[in-house]
Design an enzyme around this catalytic site. Structure first.
Site, PDB file in Angstrom:
ATOM      1  N   ASP A 120      13.749 -22.105   3.691  1.00 38.68           N
ATOM      2  CA  ASP A 120      13.788 -22.350   1.865  1.00 38.68           C
ATOM      3  C   ASP A 120      14.299 -22.056   1.260  1.00 38.68           C
ATOM      4  O   ASP A 120      15.598 -21.041   1.389  1.00 38.68           O
ATOM      5  CB  ASP A 120      12.623 -21.549   1.662  1.00 38.68           C
ATOM      6  CG  ASP A 120      10.876 -21.923   2.890  1.00 38.68           C
ATOM      7  OD1 ASP A 120      11.313 -23.279   2.873  1.00 38.68           O
ATOM      8  OD2 ASP A 120      10.085 -21.402   2.178  1.00 38.68           O
ATOM      9  N   ARG A 171      16.123 -30.632   1.833  1.00 39.04           N
ATOM     10  CA  ARG A 171      14.107 -30.984   1.017  1.00 39.04           C
ATOM     11  C   ARG A 171      14.662 -30.258  -0.441  1.00 39.04           C
ATOM     12  O   ARG A 171      15.529 -29.409  -1.238  1.00 39.04           O
ATOM     13  CB  ARG A 171      13.385 -29.467   1.478  1.00 39.04           C
ATOM     14  CG  ARG A 171      12.156 -30.260   0.957  1.00 39.04           C
ATOM     15  CD  ARG A 171      11.698 -28.734   0.756  1.00 39.04           C
ATOM     16  NE  ARG A 171      11.477 -28.072   1.792  1.00 39.04           N
ATOM     17  CZ  ARG A 171      10.800 -26.930   3.014  1.00 39.04           C
ATOM     18  NH1 ARG A 171      11.369 -25.654   1.229  1.00 39.04           N
ATOM     19  NH2 ARG A 171      11.298 -26.722   4.195  1.00 39.04           N
ATOM     20  N   VAL A 173      13.253 -30.240  -3.763  1.00 37.70           N
ATOM     21  CA  VAL A 173      12.749 -29.742  -4.831  1.00 37.70           C
ATOM     22  C   VAL A 173      12.269 -29.194  -6.383  1.00 37.70           C
ATOM     23  O   VAL A 173      13.903 -29.162  -6.852  1.00 37.70           O
ATOM     24  CB  VAL A 173      11.555 -28.179  -4.416  1.00 37.70           C
ATOM     25  CG1 VAL A 173      11.235 -28.306  -2.712  1.00 37.70           C
ATOM     26  CG2 VAL A 173      12.367 -26.701  -4.340  1.00 37.70           C
ATOM     27  N   LYS A 174      11.756 -29.166  -7.376  1.00 38.34           N
ATOM     28  CA  LYS A 174      12.104 -29.102  -8.542  1.00 38.34           C
ATOM     29  C   LYS A 174      12.244 -27.526  -8.965  1.00 38.34           C
ATOM     30  O   LYS A 174      13.497 -26.981  -9.919  1.00 38.34           O
ATOM     31  CB  LYS A 174      10.785 -29.602  -9.062  1.00 38.34           C
ATOM     32  CG  LYS A 174      10.546 -31.089  -9.776  1.00 38.34           C
ATOM     33  CD  LYS A 174       9.174 -30.755 -10.544  1.00 38.34           C
ATOM     34  CE  LYS A 174       9.062 -31.886 -10.867  1.00 38.34           C
ATOM     35  NZ  LYS A 174       8.178 -32.763 -10.598  1.00 38.34           N
ATOM     36  N   ALA A 176      11.146 -23.222  -7.843  1.00 36.65           N
ATOM     37  CA  ALA A 176       9.408 -22.156  -7.715  1.00 36.65           C
ATOM     38  C   ALA A 176      10.402 -21.172  -8.910  1.00 36.65           C
ATOM     39  O   ALA A 176       9.387 -20.334  -9.163  1.00 36.65           O
ATOM     40  CB  ALA A 176       8.933 -21.865  -7.035  1.00 36.65           C
ATOM     41  N   ARG A 275      -1.262 -20.371  -6.239  1.00 32.81           N
ATOM     42  CA  ARG A 275      -1.876 -21.123  -5.963  1.00 32.81           C
ATOM     43  C   ARG A 275      -3.066 -21.636  -7.562  1.00 32.81           C
ATOM     44  O   ARG A 275      -2.895 -22.713  -7.449  1.00 32.81           O
ATOM     45  CB  ARG A 275      -2.403 -22.010  -4.115  1.00 32.81           C
ATOM     46  CG  ARG A 275      -1.425 -22.591  -3.619  1.00 32.81           C
ATOM     47  CD  ARG A 275      -0.134 -23.363  -3.449  1.00 32.81           C
ATOM     48  NE  ARG A 275       0.786 -23.563  -4.519  1.00 32.81           N
ATOM     49  CZ  ARG A 275       2.373 -22.756  -4.717  1.00 32.81           C
ATOM     50  NH1 ARG A 275       2.381 -21.906  -3.311  1.00 32.81           N
ATOM     51  NH2 ARG A 275       2.926 -22.808  -5.111  1.00 32.81           N
ATOM     52  N   GLU A 278      -1.059 -21.748 -10.549  1.00 31.99           N
ATOM     53  CA  GLU A 278      -0.017 -22.898 -11.680  1.00 31.99           C
ATOM     54  C   GLU A 278      -0.600 -24.149 -11.518  1.00 31.99           C
ATOM     55  O   GLU A 278      -0.327 -24.657 -12.169  1.00 31.99           O
ATOM     56  CB  GLU A 278       0.570 -22.495  -9.974  1.00 31.99           C
ATOM     57  CG  GLU A 278      -0.018 -23.954  -9.041  1.00 31.99           C
ATOM     58  CD  GLU A 278       1.242 -24.293  -7.925  1.00 31.99           C
ATOM     59  OE1 GLU A 278       2.273 -23.710  -8.227  1.00 31.99           O
ATOM     60  OE2 GLU A 278       0.544 -24.799  -7.089  1.00 31.99           O
TER      61      GLU A 278
HETATM   62  P1  FAD Z   1       5.586 -30.608  -9.894  1.00 30.73           P
HETATM   63  O1  FAD Z   1       6.441 -30.975 -12.033  1.00 30.73           O
HETATM   64  O2  FAD Z   1       4.338 -29.372 -10.093  1.00 30.73           O
HETATM   65  O3  FAD Z   1       3.711 -31.688 -11.259  1.00 30.73           O
HETATM   66  C1  FAD Z   1       3.796 -33.245 -11.341  1.00 30.73           C
HETATM   67  C2  FAD Z   1       2.945 -33.867 -10.361  1.00 30.73           C
HETATM   68  O4  FAD Z   1       2.315 -33.926  -9.231  1.00 30.73           O
HETATM   69  C3  FAD Z   1       1.565 -33.506 -11.957  1.00 30.73           C
HETATM   70  O5  FAD Z   1       1.624 -33.623 -13.281  1.00 30.73           O
HETATM   71  C4  FAD Z   1       0.318 -33.713 -10.325  1.00 30.73           C
HETATM   72  O6  FAD Z   1       0.749 -35.040 -11.098  1.00 30.73           O
HETATM   73  C5  FAD Z   1       1.128 -33.877  -9.483  1.00 30.73           C
HETATM   74  N1  FAD Z   1       0.961 -32.558  -9.113  1.00 30.73           N
HETATM   75  C6  FAD Z   1       1.744 -31.081  -8.532  1.00 30.73           C
HETATM   76  N2  FAD Z   1       0.228 -30.121  -8.477  1.00 30.73           N
HETATM   77  C7  FAD Z   1      -0.813 -30.552  -7.869  1.00 30.73           C
HETATM   78  C8  FAD Z   1      -1.664 -30.467  -7.699  1.00 30.73           C
HETATM   79  N3  FAD Z   1      -2.035 -29.236  -7.561  1.00 30.73           N
HETATM   80  N4  FAD Z   1      -3.012 -30.404  -7.661  1.00 30.73           N
HETATM   81  C9  FAD Z   1      -2.948 -32.196  -7.276  1.00 30.73           C
HETATM   82  N5  FAD Z   1      -1.775 -32.723  -7.959  1.00 30.73           N
HETATM   83  C10 FAD Z   1      -0.620 -32.056  -8.084  1.00 30.73           C
HETATM   84  N6  FAD Z   1      10.157 -24.029  -4.164  1.00 30.73           N
HETATM   85  C11 FAD Z   1      11.427 -23.789  -4.262  1.00 30.73           C
HETATM   86  O7  FAD Z   1      12.146 -22.695  -4.709  1.00 30.73           O
HETATM   87  N7  FAD Z   1      12.149 -23.093  -3.127  1.00 30.73           N
HETATM   88  C12 FAD Z   1      11.338 -23.700  -1.638  1.00 30.73           C
HETATM   89  O8  FAD Z   1      11.529 -23.654  -0.994  1.00 30.73           O
HETATM   90  C13 FAD Z   1      10.667 -24.612  -1.643  1.00 30.73           C
HETATM   91  N8  FAD Z   1      10.377 -25.318  -0.993  1.00 30.73           N
HETATM   92  C14 FAD Z   1       8.564 -25.880  -1.387  1.00 30.73           C
HETATM   93  C15 FAD Z   1       8.315 -26.908   0.328  1.00 30.73           C
HETATM   94  C16 FAD Z   1       7.340 -27.835  -0.401  1.00 30.73           C
HETATM   95  C17 FAD Z   1       7.534 -28.752   1.184  1.00 30.73           C
HETATM   96  C18 FAD Z   1       7.543 -28.190  -1.640  1.00 30.73           C
HETATM   97  C19 FAD Z   1       5.983 -29.296  -1.534  1.00 30.73           C
HETATM   98  C20 FAD Z   1       7.423 -27.430  -2.443  1.00 30.73           C
HETATM   99  C21 FAD Z   1       8.250 -26.167  -2.428  1.00 30.73           C
HETATM  100  N9  FAD Z   1       8.121 -25.469  -3.379  1.00 30.73           N
HETATM  101  C22 FAD Z   1      10.116 -24.671  -3.115  1.00 30.73           C
HETATM  102  C23 FAD Z   1       8.202 -25.305  -4.950  1.00 30.73           C
HETATM  103  C24 FAD Z   1       8.538 -26.210  -5.807  1.00 30.73           C
HETATM  104  O9  FAD Z   1       9.417 -25.749  -6.233  1.00 30.73           O
HETATM  105  C25 FAD Z   1       7.364 -26.576  -7.163  1.00 30.73           C
HETATM  106  O10 FAD Z   1       7.226 -25.404  -7.343  1.00 30.73           O
HETATM  107  C26 FAD Z   1       6.187 -27.333  -6.561  1.00 30.73           C
HETATM  108  O11 FAD Z   1       5.840 -27.903  -5.472  1.00 30.73           O
HETATM  109  C27 FAD Z   1       5.681 -28.249  -7.892  1.00 30.73           C
HETATM  110  O12 FAD Z   1       6.985 -28.788  -8.275  1.00 30.73           O
HETATM  111  P2  FAD Z   1       6.178 -30.889  -7.529  1.00 30.73           P
HETATM  112  O13 FAD Z   1       7.478 -31.045  -7.877  1.00 30.73           O
HETATM  113  O14 FAD Z   1       5.317 -30.596  -6.714  1.00 30.73           O
HETATM  114  O15 FAD Z   1       5.345 -31.007  -8.945  1.00 30.73           O
END
Ligand code: FAD
Length: 293
Positions: A120, A171, A173-174, A176, A275, A278
């Site tokens: 991660d 991977r 991601v956006k 966190a 969770r 958020e």
């Molecule tokens: P967002 O921009 O949060 O949401 C966009 C759209 O996605 C929303 O409008 C909705 O349509 C849908 N959506 C999002 N969340 C939900 C929900 N809870 N329920 C329903 N619909 C939803 N971050 C790190 O900094 N380091 C890491 O190592 C890391 N590992 C990750 C591993 C995985 C498998 C995932 C999925 C995420 C990880 N993250 C990590 C977190 C990541 O950086 C984001 O903060 C997080 O995934 C939210 O961004 P998003 O792209 O899912 O969508």
């Protein structure tokens, strides 16, 4: 014991519970990424203990023959104590994952053996040491490790050029972590734009190993378009308890493998709390469960 409302997001406290969760997912075509909850240890014993737990876990994955890999946080295995502690513990996990005992796992490396290990990505101060460790193990294991990169960091597009030449998976991601404005994009629209730029580059420049770590339907749709253009092998990764019906629907499609990132372990409370904070819908879900409606 984990209360029912939290068990939506966490697979259980024990590795057995997490592996049973993986078996249920595998039956529905989704693979697992197991993450033992824990981070930011300031002393060595808990960091070593979590590394030991990962060593046992990669062996258990192989023994059970489930389609799963692991994902580990650098501060969980000692980065806050010292780079050397992190590197030592990571090496132990990667070695165990590639040892003969871990062969036969459904998730295999380029040489056909081993349990895949993800690293991660935490805050920006850890990016260099994490990418360096990934590079070393990616070369040594011929691609049986992966690393996460964050689209909200301005440096990530350049980092991807370095990663494109390495074996292993990446991977996207956006991001966190709340990073300083000088080094990161703060507006959601700008982060989304960066995510698209990075994803387009990955599909174009990587041979395979693109992982879309997002729940965002727009990004998943964009990945499908990029796949149609480049045919670069890719996977989608989402968290336990988030858009699970979309995970199963996507897994039924031919061109993409779907992984569920599965947190488990005794330190479930702070993860669960994050969770529900958020998203309003998660908070409402928790509230409904509490009032028994
Ligand atoms: P967002 O921009 O949060 O949401 C966009 C759209 O996605 C929303 O409008 C909705 O349509 C849908 N959506 C999002 N969340 C939900 C929900 N809870 N329920 C329903 N619909 C939803 N971050 C790190 O900094 N380091 C890491 O190592 C890391 N590992 C990750 C591993 C995985 C498998 C995932 C999925 C995420 C990880 N993250 C990590 C977190 C990541 O950086 C984001 O903060 C997080 O995934 C939210 O961004 P998003 O792209 O899912 O969508």
């Amino acid at each position: 014991m984990i209360p029912p409302i939290a068990s939506n997001f966490v697979a259980g406290e024990s590795p057995e519970a997490a592996l049973a969760h993986v078996e249920g997912l595998n039956d529905r075509g989704v693979a697992g990424i197991l993450n033992l909850l824990g981070e930011h240890y300031e002393e060595r014993p808990p960091a070593d203990a979590d590394a030991d737990a990962y060593v046992d876990l990669v062996e258990a994955i192989a023994e059970r023959g489930v389609d799963a890999c692991v994902s580990v946080k650098s501060s969980q295995i000692g980065l806050d104590i010292g780079d050397d502690v992190f590197e030592e513990n990571l090496a132990r996990i990667v070695e165990a994952a590639n040892a003969p005992a871990a062969t036969g796992s459904a998730e295999t490396g380029a040489d056909g053996t081993g349990t895949f290990v993800w690293i991660d990505m935490e805050d920006h101060e850890t990016t260099d040491v994490t990418l360096d460790a990934f590079e070393r193990h990616a070369v040594e294991t011929d691609g049986n490790v992966g690393v996460c990169v964050q689209a909200n960091l301005k440096r990530t597009r350049d980092d991807l050029e370095r990663l494109a030449d390495l074996p292993g998976k990446v991977r996207l991601v956006k991001g966190a972590y709340d990073e300083p404005a000088e080094i990161s994009y703060k507006k959601k629209a700008r982060v989304d734009e960066s995510y698209r730029d990075c994803l387009a580059y990955m599909f174009e420049a990587f041979d395979d190993g693109v992982a879309v770590g997002s729940h965002d339907p727009a990004m998943i749709e964009y990945a499908k378009e990029l796949y149609a253009e480049h045919e670069t092998t890719y996977e989608v990764q989402m968290l336990t308890g988030v858009r699970e019906s979309a995970q199963f629907e996507l897994a039924a499609e031919d061109d993409v493998k779907v992984y569920q990132y599965i947190p488990y372990g005794s330190k479930w409370f702070s993860y669960f709390y994050r969770r529900i904070r958020e998203r309003k819908s998660n908070a409402l879900f928790a509230l409904r469960a509490i009032v028994g409606n």
